[in-house]
Motif scaffolding. Structure first.
Motif, mmCIF file in Angstrom:
data_model
loop_
_atom_site.group_PDB
_atom_site.id
_atom_site.type_symbol
_atom_site.label_atom_id
_atom_site.label_comp_id
_atom_site.label_asym_id
_atom_site.label_seq_id
_atom_site.Cartn_x
_atom_site.Cartn_y
_atom_site.Cartn_z
ATOM 1 N N ARG A 226 90.368 25.920 91.624
ATOM 2 C CA ARG A 226 91.749 26.356 91.807
ATOM 3 C C ARG A 226 91.937 27.730 91.182
ATOM 4 N N ARG A 227 92.585 28.599 91.939
ATOM 5 C CA ARG A 227 92.862 29.961 91.479
ATOM 6 C C ARG A 227 94.028 29.916 90.486
ATOM 7 N N ASP A 228 93.822 30.498 89.306
ATOM 8 C CA ASP A 228 94.877 30.481 88.290
ATOM 9 C C ASP A 228 94.825 31.762 87.455
ATOM 10 N N HIS A 229 95.874 31.976 86.687
ATOM 11 C CA HIS A 229 95.926 33.131 85.791
ATOM 12 C C HIS A 229 94.940 32.915 84.639
ATOM 13 N N THR A 233 96.338 30.166 81.669
ATOM 14 C CA THR A 233 95.929 28.796 82.002
ATOM 15 C C THR A 233 94.990 28.274 80.920
ATOM 16 N N GLY A 234 95.385 27.218 80.256
ATOM 17 C CA GLY A 234 94.590 26.662 79.157
ATOM 18 C C GLY A 234 93.199 26.261 79.636
ATOM 19 N N MET A 235 92.247 26.301 78.709
ATOM 20 C CA MET A 235 90.866 25.997 79.081
ATOM 21 C C MET A 235 90.733 24.567 79.592
ATOM 22 N N ASP A 236 91.632 23.683 79.138
ATOM 23 C CA ASP A 236 91.529 22.276 79.573
ATOM 24 C C ASP A 236 92.313 22.027 80.867
ATOM 25 N N ARG A 237 92.948 23.061 81.434
ATOM 26 C CA ARG A 237 93.741 22.842 82.653
ATOM 27 C C ARG A 237 93.137 23.578 83.864
ATOM 28 N N ARG A 238 91.897 24.017 83.722
ATOM 29 C CA ARG A 238 91.294 24.823 84.789
ATOM 30 C C ARG A 238 90.395 23.993 85.709
ATOM 31 N N PRO A 274 88.198 34.648 93.909
ATOM 32 C CA PRO A 274 88.115 36.095 94.067
ATOM 33 C C PRO A 274 87.205 36.655 92.978
ATOM 34 N N ALA A 275 86.578 37.781 93.236
ATOM 35 C CA ALA A 275 85.737 38.374 92.196
ATOM 36 C C ALA A 275 86.638 39.264 91.340
ATOM 37 N N VAL A 280 90.944 32.872 87.434
ATOM 38 C CA VAL A 280 89.996 31.747 87.385
ATOM 39 C C VAL A 280 89.403 31.587 88.789
ATOM 40 N N THR A 281 88.079 31.417 88.857
ATOM 41 C CA THR A 281 87.381 31.402 90.155
ATOM 42 C C THR A 281 87.763 30.195 91.002
ATOM 43 N N GLU A 282 88.225 30.496 92.209
ATOM 44 C CA GLU A 282 88.663 29.434 93.113
ATOM 45 C C GLU A 282 87.499 28.842 93.908
ATOM 46 N N ALA A 283 86.575 29.706 94.321
ATOM 47 C CA ALA A 283 85.453 29.227 95.142
ATOM 48 C C ALA A 283 84.179 29.939 94.723
ATOM 49 N N ALA A 284 83.087 29.205 94.752
ATOM 50 C CA ALA A 284 81.790 29.816 94.468
ATOM 51 C C ALA A 284 80.798 29.322 95.500
ATOM 52 N N GLU A 285 79.966 30.251 95.955
ATOM 53 C CA GLU A 285 78.900 29.878 96.888
ATOM 54 C C GLU A 285 77.580 30.208 96.233
#
Ligand code: HGY
Ligand code: MN
Ligand code: MN
Length: 414
Positions: A226-229, A233-238, A274-275, A280-285
């Motif tokens: 999930r993309r987040d600030h 965004t807390g480390m436990d909510r990512r 997004p790079a 916070v990274t939403e997708a990784a390939e």
């Protein structure tokens, strides 16, 4: 014995140099990746060279450059060749030695007045190296009838399909499979190649006889988070897809290190979306592979990695999907290899037996016709890099061994 043919070091040097000039000059080293302009130019130049040396040559519907030297009896065939595409920023010898070497065998046979009974077929296989769609050995897969047409729909990073990319270089995906070869008429395929590893150089040996070619399990893993600030965004909510991918990269290394002798595992690419440093990274390939001549271990490695990726993902609220492209290890033909062994011995060259940790078109041909491979030493064992080098004298010894092996295969009556 010196052998009855006398390859010309000058011609071989010039042929290798001519191919080396066809490179993407924007990149370091030598770059002639399949589907690129330099690759089209490279295969056109091989076609022209084949015609110059008197072969009846054409580019087939799958992009393979194929030249035939007619035999005295005809009907039966011997085949040799390799590829002229490269990895990005690669070297000047991987594949090229087998194509240039085959052309030199033809010239040297002509000069020595040798006419084989068999038709001698020389091939520059299209797209041996993994392309940007993740598929390797495209030409040899098509020639052997195992090209998976589902691959035509795979997209690259710009959303372009493999089928469209083929069409853009003049290969019609609809007719590619029309290239299937009459393999029951091929009595032997012998590929000359550089070793790409250190063993021959360490042993001070001229020629490697290849017993088996590695199996490969290539994969693509897609992690969804999930993309987040990144600041709020807390480390436990990512749900950080990048971290799940990173944990999986390390698992590839761990699994391969604990595998049997010769097992390998590599992550060749990871992209984050997004790079952006503050998102916070939403997708990784992630793309990678395992290699081994032990097919059972490859299956175990696939399962272990899949469960590591699932574990890395689940703990972070990330989803993961994995696709595998497996390729079985391949034992090469004992009797053609024995002919090569005798040829090498009669030439007074030293030899060693080894397996190939690199992939080759020969692995696909071996499923259809009796196949052997001859390796020549790689300086420092380096390959897939600009430093890749093989001494010209070693290339010439390889060409002599190839020519003698083909003559022996020609003498076997069927
Ligand atoms: O990837 C390989 O092993 C080969 O060099 N194509
Ligand atoms: Mn290679
Ligand atoms: Mn190669």
């Amino acid at each position: 014995m010196d052998g009855v043919i006398a390859p010309s070091a000058d011609r071989v040097r010039e042929d290798l140099a001519a191919l080396a000039r066809l490179t993407d000059s924007a990149q370091p080293g030598w770059t002639r990746t399949a589907l690129s302009e330099p690759d089209v130019a490279g295969r056109e130049s091989v076609l022209a060279r084949m015609r110059e040396v008197g072969l009846d040559a054409r580019i087939d519907p799958a992009g393979n450059v194929i030249g035939v030297r007619r035999g005295a009896r005809g009907g039966r065939m011997l085949m040799t060749g390799s590829h002229t595409d490269t990895v990005p920023s690669g070297g000047r010898f991987d594949g090229m030695v087998g194509v240039v070497g085959a052309l030199e065998v033809v010239r040297a046979f002509d000069e020595a007045g040798i006419r084989l009974d068999h038709d001698l077929v020389v091939v520059d296989f299209f797209g041996e190296e993994p392309n940007r769609f993740g598929l390797s050995c495209v030409g040899s897969r098509a020639l052997t009838g195992v090209f998976d047409t589902a691959m035509l729909d795979v997209l690259d990073e710009e959303g372009r399909s493999f089928g469209d990319a083929l069409a853009a270089v003049g290969i019609d995906p609809a007719t590619m499979m029309a290239s299937t070869w009459p393999w029951d008429r091929v009595d032997a395929f012998i590929e000359l190649h550089i070793e790409q590893g250190p063993m021959l150089e360490h042993a001070g040996t001229s020629i490697g006889l290849v017993s088996s070619i590695t199996g490969i399990s290539r994969f693509r893993a897609l992690f969804g988070g999930r993309r987040d600030h990144a600041g709020t965004t807390g480390m436990d909510r990512r749900a950080d897809a990048g971290c799940a991918a990173a944990g999986t990269v390390l698992a590839v290394e761990r699994i391969a290190r604990s595998g049997p002798d010769g097992a390998k595992g590599t992550t060749g690419g990871v992209t984050f979306t997004p790079a952006a440093v503050n998102v916070v990274t939403e997708a990784a390939e992630m793309r990678g592979e395992f290699r081994s001549i032990d097919d059972e271990w490859l299956r175990t490695a696939e399962e272990t990695l899949a469960s590591c990726a699932a574990e890395e993902s689940a703990g972070r609220g990330v989803t993961v999907e994995m696709e595998w492209l497996p390729q079985a290890p391949r034992r090469l033909d004992g009797s053609v290899t024995e002919m090569c062994r005798r040829a090498v011995d009669d030439l007074g060259l030293s030899r060693a037996e080894l397996f190939s940790g690199a992939e080759h078109d020969a692995a696909f041909i071996a499923a259809r016709s009796p196949t052997a491979m001859l390796f020549v030493p790689s300086v420092g064992g380096r390959s897939h890099c600009p430093e890749e080098w093989t001494e010209l004298d070693d290339v010439i010894d390889g060409i002599r061994a190839l020519a003698e092996s083909l003559r022996r295969a020609d003498a076997v009556r069927r």
